[in-house]
Design a protein around this motif. Structure first.
Motif, PDB file in Angstrom:
ATOM      1  N   ILE A 180       2.259   1.663   9.113  1.00  0.00           N
ATOM      2  CA  ILE A 180       3.662   2.084   9.125  1.00  0.00           C
ATOM      3  C   ILE A 180       4.468   1.281  10.144  1.00  0.00           C
ATOM      4  O   ILE A 180       5.654   0.998   9.943  1.00  0.00           O
ATOM      5  CB  ILE A 180       3.802   3.601   9.371  1.00  0.00           C
ATOM      6  N   ILE A 181       3.822   0.847  11.231  1.00  0.00           N
ATOM      7  CA  ILE A 181       4.548   0.006  12.195  1.00  0.00           C
ATOM      8  C   ILE A 181       4.955  -1.320  11.535  1.00  0.00           C
ATOM      9  O   ILE A 181       6.069  -1.820  11.713  1.00  0.00           O
ATOM     10  CB  ILE A 181       3.677  -0.238  13.442  1.00  0.00           C
ATOM     11  N   LEU A 182       4.032  -1.889  10.738  1.00  0.00           N
ATOM     12  CA  LEU A 182       4.350  -3.146  10.036  1.00  0.00           C
ATOM     13  C   LEU A 182       5.459  -2.942   9.013  1.00  0.00           C
ATOM     14  O   LEU A 182       6.349  -3.790   8.862  1.00  0.00           O
ATOM     15  CB  LEU A 182       3.090  -3.688   9.355  1.00  0.00           C
ATOM     16  N   LYS A 183       5.431  -1.808   8.322  1.00  0.00           N
ATOM     17  CA  LYS A 183       6.473  -1.544   7.313  1.00  0.00           C
ATOM     18  C   LYS A 183       7.843  -1.377   7.977  1.00  0.00           C
ATOM     19  O   LYS A 183       8.842  -1.941   7.519  1.00  0.00           O
ATOM     20  CB  LYS A 183       6.120  -0.279   6.524  1.00  0.00           C
ATOM     21  N   VAL A 184       7.895  -0.608   9.060  1.00  0.00           N
ATOM     22  CA  VAL A 184       9.172  -0.412   9.756  1.00  0.00           C
ATOM     23  C   VAL A 184       9.661  -1.745  10.327  1.00  0.00           C
ATOM     24  O   VAL A 184      10.857  -2.065  10.264  1.00  0.00           O
ATOM     25  CB  VAL A 184       9.026   0.644  10.872  1.00  0.00           C
ATOM     26  N   LEU A 227       9.072  15.286   5.003  1.00  0.00           N
ATOM     27  CA  LEU A 227       8.613  13.896   5.009  1.00  0.00           C
ATOM     28  C   LEU A 227       7.095  13.805   5.054  1.00  0.00           C
ATOM     29  O   LEU A 227       6.514  12.822   4.575  1.00  0.00           O
ATOM     30  CB  LEU A 227       9.240  13.168   6.205  1.00  0.00           C
ATOM     31  N   ILE A 228       6.438  14.811   5.600  1.00  0.00           N
ATOM     32  CA  ILE A 228       4.970  14.815   5.596  1.00  0.00           C
ATOM     33  C   ILE A 228       4.448  15.028   4.170  1.00  0.00           C
ATOM     34  O   ILE A 228       3.455  14.415   3.757  1.00  0.00           O
ATOM     35  CB  ILE A 228       4.443  15.893   6.560  1.00  0.00           C
ATOM     36  N   ASP A 229       5.135  15.868   3.380  1.00  0.00           N
ATOM     37  CA  ASP A 229       4.754  16.039   1.973  1.00  0.00           C
ATOM     38  C   ASP A 229       4.940  14.732   1.203  1.00  0.00           C
ATOM     39  O   ASP A 229       4.136  14.407   0.318  1.00  0.00           O
ATOM     40  CB  ASP A 229       5.589  17.152   1.343  1.00  0.00           C
ATOM     41  N   PHE A 230       6.002  13.991   1.520  1.00  0.00           N
ATOM     42  CA  PHE A 230       6.200  12.680   0.878  1.00  0.00           C
ATOM     43  C   PHE A 230       5.031  11.762   1.208  1.00  0.00           C
ATOM     44  O   PHE A 230       4.511  11.052   0.351  1.00  0.00           O
ATOM     45  CB  PHE A 230       7.504  12.043   1.356  1.00  0.00           C
ATOM     46  N   ASN A 231       4.626  11.760   2.470  1.00  0.00           N
ATOM     47  CA  ASN A 231       3.511  10.909   2.889  1.00  0.00           C
ATOM     48  C   ASN A 231       2.224  11.314   2.171  1.00  0.00           C
ATOM     49  O   ASN A 231       1.489  10.472   1.654  1.00  0.00           O
ATOM     50  CB  ASN A 231       3.349  11.025   4.406  1.00  0.00           C
ATOM     51  N   ASN A 232       1.953  12.633   2.118  1.00  0.00           N
ATOM     52  CA  ASN A 232       0.713  13.110   1.497  1.00  0.00           C
ATOM     53  C   ASN A 232       0.697  12.850  -0.007  1.00  0.00           C
ATOM     54  O   ASN A 232      -0.366  12.626  -0.585  1.00  0.00           O
ATOM     55  CB  ASN A 232       0.550  14.611   1.776  1.00  0.00           C
ATOM     56  N   TYR A 233       1.857  12.881  -0.646  1.00  0.00           N
ATOM     57  CA  TYR A 233       1.933  12.619  -2.089  1.00  0.00           C
ATOM     58  C   TYR A 233       1.440  11.211  -2.424  1.00  0.00           C
ATOM     59  O   TYR A 233       0.904  10.969  -3.502  1.00  0.00           O
ATOM     60  CB  TYR A 233       3.383  12.789  -2.555  1.00  0.00           C
ATOM     61  N   GLN A 234       1.588  10.291  -1.475  1.00  0.00           N
ATOM     62  CA  GLN A 234       1.229   8.887  -1.714  1.00  0.00           C
ATOM     63  C   GLN A 234      -0.098   8.518  -1.049  1.00  0.00           C
ATOM     64  O   GLN A 234      -0.368   7.343  -0.792  1.00  0.00           O
ATOM     65  CB  GLN A 234       2.336   7.969  -1.177  1.00  0.00           C
ATOM     66  N   SER A 235      -0.940   9.520  -0.796  1.00  0.00           N
ATOM     67  CA  SER A 235      -2.173   9.272  -0.035  1.00  0.00           C
ATOM     68  C   SER A 235      -3.270   8.631  -0.876  1.00  0.00           C
ATOM     69  O   SER A 235      -4.307   8.246  -0.335  1.00  0.00           O
ATOM     70  CB  SER A 235      -2.689  10.588   0.566  1.00  0.00           C
ATOM     71  N   GLY A 236      -3.066   8.526  -2.196  1.00  0.00           N
ATOM     72  CA  GLY A 236      -4.126   7.972  -3.049  1.00  0.00           C
ATOM     73  C   GLY A 236      -4.257   6.467  -3.011  1.00  0.00           C
ATOM     74  O   GLY A 236      -5.138   5.903  -3.654  1.00  0.00           O
ATOM     75  N   GLY A 237      -3.394   5.800  -2.298  1.00  0.00           N
ATOM     76  CA  GLY A 237      -3.459   4.336  -2.244  1.00  0.00           C
ATOM     77  C   GLY A 237      -2.159   3.707  -2.691  1.00  0.00           C
ATOM     78  O   GLY A 237      -1.182   4.392  -3.012  1.00  0.00           O
ATOM     79  N   MET A 238      -2.167   2.373  -2.742  1.00  0.00           N
ATOM     80  CA  MET A 238      -0.942   1.627  -3.040  1.00  0.00           C
ATOM     81  C   MET A 238      -0.380   1.968  -4.431  1.00  0.00           C
ATOM     82  O   MET A 238       0.827   1.934  -4.652  1.00  0.00           O
ATOM     83  CB  MET A 238      -1.232   0.135  -2.938  1.00  0.00           C
ATOM     84  N   GLY A 239      -1.273   2.310  -5.362  1.00  0.00           N
ATOM     85  CA  GLY A 239      -0.817   2.665  -6.706  1.00  0.00           C
ATOM     86  C   GLY A 239      -0.001   3.939  -6.745  1.00  0.00           C
ATOM     87  O   GLY A 239       0.723   4.193  -7.709  1.00  0.00           O
ATOM     88  N   GLY A 292       4.399   4.558   0.894  1.00  0.00           N
ATOM     89  CA  GLY A 292       3.112   5.110   1.296  1.00  0.00           C
ATOM     90  C   GLY A 292       3.038   5.680   2.695  1.00  0.00           C
ATOM     91  O   GLY A 292       1.987   6.195   3.088  1.00  0.00           O
ATOM     92  N   GLY A 293       4.098   5.588   3.463  1.00  0.00           N
ATOM     93  CA  GLY A 293       4.138   6.200   4.794  1.00  0.00           C
ATOM     94  C   GLY A 293       3.056   5.691   5.720  1.00  0.00           C
ATOM     95  O   GLY A 293       2.761   4.493   5.760  1.00  0.00           O
ATOM     96  N   PHE A 294       2.412   6.627   6.418  1.00  0.00           N
ATOM     97  CA  PHE A 294       1.385   6.223   7.395  1.00  0.00           C
ATOM     98  C   PHE A 294      -0.030   6.401   6.838  1.00  0.00           C
ATOM     99  O   PHE A 294      -0.985   6.563   7.609  1.00  0.00           O
ATOM    100  CB  PHE A 294       1.547   6.969   8.720  1.00  0.00           C
ATOM    101  N   ASN A 295      -0.176   6.372   5.517  1.00  0.00           N
ATOM    102  CA  ASN A 295      -1.523   6.334   4.951  1.00  0.00           C
ATOM    103  C   ASN A 295      -2.127   4.954   5.201  1.00  0.00           C
ATOM    104  O   ASN A 295      -1.398   3.961   5.284  1.00  0.00           O
ATOM    105  CB  ASN A 295      -1.460   6.613   3.445  1.00  0.00           C
ATOM    106  N   SER A 296      -3.460   4.930   5.319  1.00  0.00           N
ATOM    107  CA  SER A 296      -4.110   3.636   5.555  1.00  0.00           C
ATOM    108  C   SER A 296      -3.820   2.704   4.373  1.00  0.00           C
ATOM    109  O   SER A 296      -3.707   3.134   3.225  1.00  0.00           O
ATOM    110  CB  SER A 296      -5.616   3.825   5.728  1.00  0.00           C
ATOM    111  N   TRP A 297      -3.701   1.419   4.665  1.00  0.00           N
ATOM    112  CA  TRP A 297      -3.295   0.420   3.663  1.00  0.00           C
ATOM    113  C   TRP A 297      -4.357  -0.678   3.634  1.00  0.00           C
ATOM    114  O   TRP A 297      -4.358  -1.569   4.476  1.00  0.00           O
ATOM    115  CB  TRP A 297      -1.924  -0.130   4.071  1.00  0.00           C
ATOM    116  N   GLY A 298      -5.268  -0.556   2.654  1.00  0.00           N
ATOM    117  CA  GLY A 298      -6.376  -1.501   2.597  1.00  0.00           C
ATOM    118  C   GLY A 298      -7.232  -1.372   3.850  1.00  0.00           C
ATOM    119  O   GLY A 298      -7.681  -0.278   4.203  1.00  0.00           O
ATOM    120  N   PHE A 299      -7.432  -2.482   4.542  1.00  0.00           N
ATOM    121  CA  PHE A 299      -8.224  -2.439   5.774  1.00  0.00           C
ATOM    122  C   PHE A 299      -7.390  -2.037   6.987  1.00  0.00           C
ATOM    123  O   PHE A 299      -7.911  -1.878   8.091  1.00  0.00           O
ATOM    124  CB  PHE A 299      -8.877  -3.803   6.040  1.00  0.00           C
TER     125      PHE A 299
END
Length: 329
Positions: free
Chosen positions: A278-282, A179-191, A264-271
């Motif tokens: 991730i708390i907001l998403k859950v 699951l950490i690899d999944f999170n890191n795969y999406q680290s480039g942003g919302m896109g 996007g997991g726990f990557n930062s989301w905008g500001f």
């Protein structure tokens, strides 16, 4: 090594305490949300805004008579709720809940066990949790309990296949079960979120998640209007409470999985920093489950199997096939 073991024990204790508390608070939130959507008041009499209703419920659970009905299989009757609660918390062991942070100069990784098959482990433990309702219903000398157990088997056979197939395409893209690899795969942003590449897999996983957690419209195991309380008919006190702590813990786990795999997991989301994101998403997925319960009728067992075997599973197979072809060419 000693520090690692102590750290793991502390993290396990914190997860157990926090998720148990959230499960209790979840019952209050659920009553309030359902009351708002159905134009009722919900808890109001016990404490300000009814907040002490959680304490009143806890006292009731701990002090209510805990009996074992005659004619039941005593051992299986006793361990069935433990299986449900234990597997729900064990599944959380491989879920990274927040990004790394430093406290008192020590770097903390908010995951109990970072294993390279984390996703497989979580889904396996959640599937094992269905043995709780199955054994509970079969252990009772009660026809409603037996019907609840039969419905557990139907639900188990229907949706485990869809759950596995729905995440197969994202696993092929990321190339890992961590699951950490999944999170890191999406680290480039919302896109980079996988929901844009795998929208069908996201929808299938979400539907299967409702069935995994025994939530409306797939609350066949205990539907009061049809089978009294199904597998939980003869349970009371904390044995009954363990079933529902396990259910709420599984709802939180599904929220984390959907967030980590597709959003996007726990990557930062905008500001927003990653932890808050991730708390907001859950929280959104938890609210979605309450929203669906307030607005969606439950399905019959035959409708559940029809939906799984004739609609969702073919769609999942087509999605996996198309993903494989796109990756090849």
């Amino acid at each position: 090594m000693d520090g690692y073991i102590i750290g793991t024990i502390i993290k396990a204790a914190l997860v157990l305490a926090i998720i148990s508390a959230l499960a209790g608070f979840g019952t209050y939130i659920e009553r309030k949300v359902l009351a708002f959507m159905q134009r009722r008041l919900g808890p109001t009499h016990v404490g300000p805004y009814g907040l002490l209703q959680i304490l009143a419920d806890g006292i009731k659970l701990f002090t209510k008579e805990d009996f074992i009905p005659s004619g039941s299989n005593r051992l299986i009757f006793m361990i069935a709720p433990i299986i449900t609660a234990a597997t729900a918390f064990i599944a959380l062991a491989a879920v990274p809940m927040l990004p790394e942070f430093t406290i008192f100069g020590v770097t903390v990784r908010p995951i109990i066990a970072d294993i390279n098959i984390g996703l497989l482990f979580v889904l396996g433990m959640m599937a094992a949790g269905l043995y709780g309702p199955l054994l509970a219903g079969m252990a009772q000398d009660n026809k409603w309990g037996l019907l609840g157990a039969a419905r557990t088997a139907v639900q188990f056979l229907s949706y485990e296949v869809v759950t596995g197939l729905s995440i197969l395409a994202p696993v092929m893209i990321v190339g890992s079960l961590s699951l950490i690899d999944f999170n890191n795969y999406q680290s480039g942003g919302m896109g980079d979120w996988l929901i844009w590449k795998q929208p069908l897999a996201f929808v299938l996983f979400l539907i299967a998640g409702f069935a995994e957690t025994n939530r409306t419209p797939f609350d066949l195991l205990e539907h009061e209007a049809e089978v009294v309380s199904g597998y939980a008919t003869e349970y009371s006190g904390m044995r009954w409470g363990m079933f529902f702590i396990g259910e709420y813990a599984n709802m939180i786990t599904i929220g984390f999985l959907a967030s980590l795999i597709f959003l996007g997991g726990f990557n930062s989301w905008g500001f927003l920093p990653g932890g808050l994101a991730i708390i907001l998403k859950v929280s959104f997925f938890f609210f979605l489950m309450l929203w669906v319960r307030a607005s969606w009728p439950h399905v019959r067992p035959d409708q559940l199997m029809w939906l799984c075997w004739k609609v969702l599973m073919p769609l999942a197979v087509i999605n996996v096939t198309l993903t494989g072809l796109v990756m090849m060419f």
